[in-house]
Motif scaffolding. Structure first.
Motif, short mmCIF file in Angstrom:
data_model
loop_
_atom_site.label_atom_id
_atom_site.label_comp_id
_atom_site.label_asym_id
_atom_site.label_seq_id
_atom_site.Cartn_x
_atom_site.Cartn_y
_atom_site.Cartn_z
N TYR A 1 20.11 6.56 10.20
CA TYR A 1 19.48 7.73 9.62
C TYR A 1 20.31 8.97 9.96
CZ TYR A 1 15.91 11.00 8.10
OH TYR A 1 15.25 12.01 7.45
N ILE B 1 9.32 8.71 8.00
CA ILE B 1 10.61 8.38 7.38
C ILE B 1 10.65 6.91 7.02
CG2 ILE B 1 13.10 8.21 7.75
CD1 ILE B 1 12.69 10.67 9.75
N CYS C 1 10.80 5.07 3.25
CA CYS C 1 12.00 4.35 2.82
C CYS C 1 11.81 2.85 2.73
CB CYS C 1 13.14 4.63 3.80
SG CYS C 1 13.60 6.37 3.87
N ASP D 1 21.35 7.44 -0.23
CA ASP D 1 20.07 8.12 -0.42
C ASP D 1 18.97 7.09 -0.65
OD1 ASP D 1 18.77 10.93 -1.36
OD2 ASP D 1 17.96 9.22 -2.51
N SER E 1 15.09 10.20 -1.13
CA SER E 1 15.43 11.54 -0.63
C SER E 1 15.72 11.61 0.87
CB SER E 1 14.33 12.56 -0.97
OG SER E 1 14.23 12.67 -2.36
N HIS E 2 15.83 10.46 1.48
CA HIS E 2 16.30 10.44 2.88
C HIS E 2 17.73 9.92 2.88
CE1 HIS E 2 12.65 11.56 4.97
NE2 HIS E 2 11.97 10.79 4.14
N THR E 3 18.56 10.47 3.80
CA THR E 3 19.96 10.07 3.80
C THR E 3 20.29 9.20 5.00
OG1 THR E 3 20.50 12.14 2.71
CG2 THR E 3 22.33 10.92 3.68
#
Length: 685
Positions: free
Chosen positions: A236, A250, A254, A411, A414-416
DNA sequence: GCAAGGTC
């Protein structure tokens, strides 16, 4: 008539004589003297063995302090030094001129000054100074072509440094010992000084940081992805997530969702070759690779030097001047077992340019192999150090290594997440430095921006912030270098002294722990003589001595000022002497019976109150079993095997009630379970 | 049995 050339060490005398002409060696009283006769001059080149004169206490009584009345006297306990004085003194009688050719630094100036003054009958001011920055033929000849009167200021500054260190060190050490005597009539070999003080304080400060450390929780989140049947992991973007709630949100955002490659950055990383070893670099590297203590590494390097296998090791230089003859050394190495392939790679390369470091030395280049083949078989450790020096030397001539870095961003809702690929492109110098280094290899599948990657799973893990690491011998030495206390030749000795005093001790994993005694000494100094445990004493001393060197301060006044400050601190110390002594006495006994290193192994069958503990004796460095109720009168002890790991099993022997421990050996070849009691009836069977 | 600094 001849000119007497005074050098600092035999090796330097030999090189200087060779540079001046064609020397004939004689050995009066076993001390080498080189005779060099040119058309226009006649030299006799002789050598000291470092300091031949040192400060001596005129009172000769160790329980008296403060001692402020010091005199320079021939160093005792070294018969060879005494012979050197005799030989030089004899040679000085028929000399028409003198050259001071010791290392061109402060200590070298003092060494030559004292010899010229005390052994040659006050010839320092009449002598001429040879100034060189390394002992190469060119530099030596140049320095002899431009001899100048010596700088009395430099000698004065150096001699004052000796005085100040003696005055602080000896008097404070005696004050510590005396306090113990006043409190309990006990005796313990205690010491403190300008370098010991701050070095011990580094370890104490680190110990306190560790004790005060409050572990903070954080969470890491890792994802597993798949592309073209290749799996890879990604972290993350925030390597530490601060709260459980955030981490959970998170993960739940995901989980089960595939990702999209949002960015791919390709770059080339260039890693330049290493610099050649100076002694500190070698000590650090030998610790890192072989876990050799710095003092041990120095001793091995000296042995290799005395066998002519490597150059002078006690150097701070990271430079390799061309005059050492790169090509010749490398071709000689090619004839020594195992280096042929590496050397031919270098020799075919064309121009040889070492990657030099910044540091220099007044007398010697960096450490390099001479190319001489070992005449006798080296021990395995000697060989390891020798091989390290050879490989490092070769590696400094190598090309930069190149590695390809691929940094991928993925991605997921919207989390990288970030993944890093590493692949070697060109090994360069690393080829020479194997197996001590290699390029990282971590493959990623072929990824382009916009690619979809399958999410195979997301995991979070709770972790805690860790306290800082304890120093080990190598990192403590590095800290001393960084803070510029001690010198290349003494740092390992200073650390060894702290061990010898039981101020510090080695923990199982090589970390340096401060003992109760170490804490007590630092505490008393922090209260009464804070300067002695701070690096600022060295800094301000250097400033003052700089002025002495330039002639803008009188050495007598500088010393008087220091004495005044010391006396002031000492009187406050003496007032509390008994309290300090009591504290130190308690700490010394707890350090001596190993309270720190105790591991409980079971309850004591003798006094039935205490716990039996595994203790490492600070005296013999051996481990044994003792009762925690020792101070309450329980003398139960038992020996332990000195090799293998001791496992606490929590079982008592059915025959005698003493604990049973396991002994496990590294290769699992053996595994014992033993009752620690030597008198156990089971042993008679 | 005390320092720190050389060197073997």
């Amino acid at each position: 008539m001849y000119t007497l050339v005074v050098c600092e060490k035999p090796d330097a005398a030999r090189r200087i004589a060779q540079a001046l002409g064609d020397p004939k060696e004689s050995k009066p009283a076993g001390i080498s003297v080189f005779d060099v006769a040119n058309s226009d001059c006649h030299y006799k080149v002789c050598s000291a063995l470092g300091h031949l004169y040192g400060l001596a206490d005129s009172t000769k009584n160790r329980s008296v302090y403060p001692v402020l009345d010091l005199e320079w006297a021939p160093v005792d306990k070294n018969p060879r030094a005494a012979r050197a004085i005799k030989v030089i003194s004899e040679l000085s009688k028929n000399a028409s001129a003198f050259v001071h050719a010791c290392d061109y630094d402060q200590e070298g100036e003092v060494i030559g000054h004292n010899i010229l003054q005390y052994a040659c009958g006050g010839k320092y001011e009449k002598a001429l100074r040879a100034k060189f920055s390394t002992l190469t033929d060119e530099e030596i000849r140049e320095s002899f072509a431009s001899l100048e009167r010596p700088s009395g200021g430099l000698a004065e500054a150096g001699r004052s440094r000796h005085m100040l260190d003696f005055i602080y060190g000896v008097n404070l050490s005696r004050a510590l010992a005396q306090s113990l005597k006043m409190a309990s009539n006990g005796y313990c070999n205690l010491s403190i000084g300008r370098v010991q003080g701050p070095t011990l304080a580094f370890a104490v400060d680190r110990e306190l940081e560790i004790r005060l450390h409050v572990p903070d929780p954080y969470w890491t989140i890792a994802a597993q992805f798949e592309k073209n049947n290749q799996t890879f992991s990604a972290q993350y973007e925030k390597p530490k997530v601060g709260t459980l709630a955030e981490a959970k949100s998170i993960v739940s955002a995901c989980i089960g969702r595939d990702g999209t490659v949002s960015d791919v950055v390709d770059s080339k990383a260039v890693l330049g070759p290493p610099t050649p070893f100076n002694i500190g670099d070698l000590q650090r590297e030998a610790y890192r690779l072989f876990k050799l203590g710095p003092g041990y590494t120095l001793a091995i390097a000296e042995k290799l030097y005395l066998q002519a296998l490597i150059s002078y090791p006690r150097t701070s230089s990271q430079k390799l001047p061309p005059s050492i003859g790169y090509g010749k050394i490398i071709s000689s190495l090619s004839r020594i077992g195992g280096y042929g392939q590496l050397t031919s790679m270098l020799l075919s390369k064309g121009r040889l340019v070492p990657n030099e470091g910044r540091m220099t030395d007044p007398a010697h280049p960096a450490i390099y192999p001479t190319g001489v083949a070992p005449q006798q078989k080296l021990s395995s450790l000697e060989f390891k150090v020798y091989d390290l020096v050879v490989k490092r030397f070769l590696a400094t001539f190598g090309d930069p290594a190149i590695s390809r870095h691929t940094d991928v961003s993925i991605d997921v809702n919207s989390h990288t997440f970030k993944a890093q690929g590493r692949s070697p492109v060109y090994e360069g110098w690393m080829v020479f430095y194997k197996p001590h280094v290699r390029l990282e290899q971590h493959e990623l599948p072929e990824l382009r921006k916009g690619d979809l990657v399958k999410n195979l799973g997301i995991d979070m893990e709770e972790k805690f912030t860790q306290p800082p690491y304890r120093y080990n011998q190598a990192s403590l030495l590095a800290k001393m270098e960084q803070e510029q206390i001690g010198t290349k030749a003494t740092r390992a000795d200073i650390i060894a002294t702290l061990f010898k005093r039981n101020y510090i001790a080695s923990s199982v994993r090589g970390g340096i722990e401060v003992t109760d005694l170490g804490f007590a000494v630092i505490d008393s100094m922090r209260t009464f003589v804070p300067a002695i445990i701070s690096t600022s004493l060295t800094r301000s001393m250097e400033e003052q001595l700089e002025k002495v060197e330039q002639g803008s301060a009188e050495s007598v006044l500088v010393i008087e000022q220091a004495v005044d400050k010391l006396i002031e601190s000492l009187s406050a110390f003496i007032e509390k002497e008994v309290d300090i002594g009591a504290r130190i006495g308690n700490a010394a006994s707890s350090s001596a019976n190993g309270a720190q290193a105790a591991t409980m192994i079971g309850s004591c069958p003798v006094c039935k109150k205490g716990q039996l503990r595994m203790i490492k004796s600070y005296k013999t460095k051996k481990r044994f079993v003792g009762c925690s109720n020792y101070s309450g009168g329980c003398k139960a002890t038992a020996p332990l095997p000195q090799k293998g790991a001791i496992r606490v099993l929590g079982k008592a022997c059915p025959e005698c009630g003493w604990p049973i421990v396991g002994v496990v050996f590294a290769r699992r070849s053996k595994h014992w379970k033993i009752c620690v009691n030597m008198q156990c009836p089971s042993k008679k069977k």
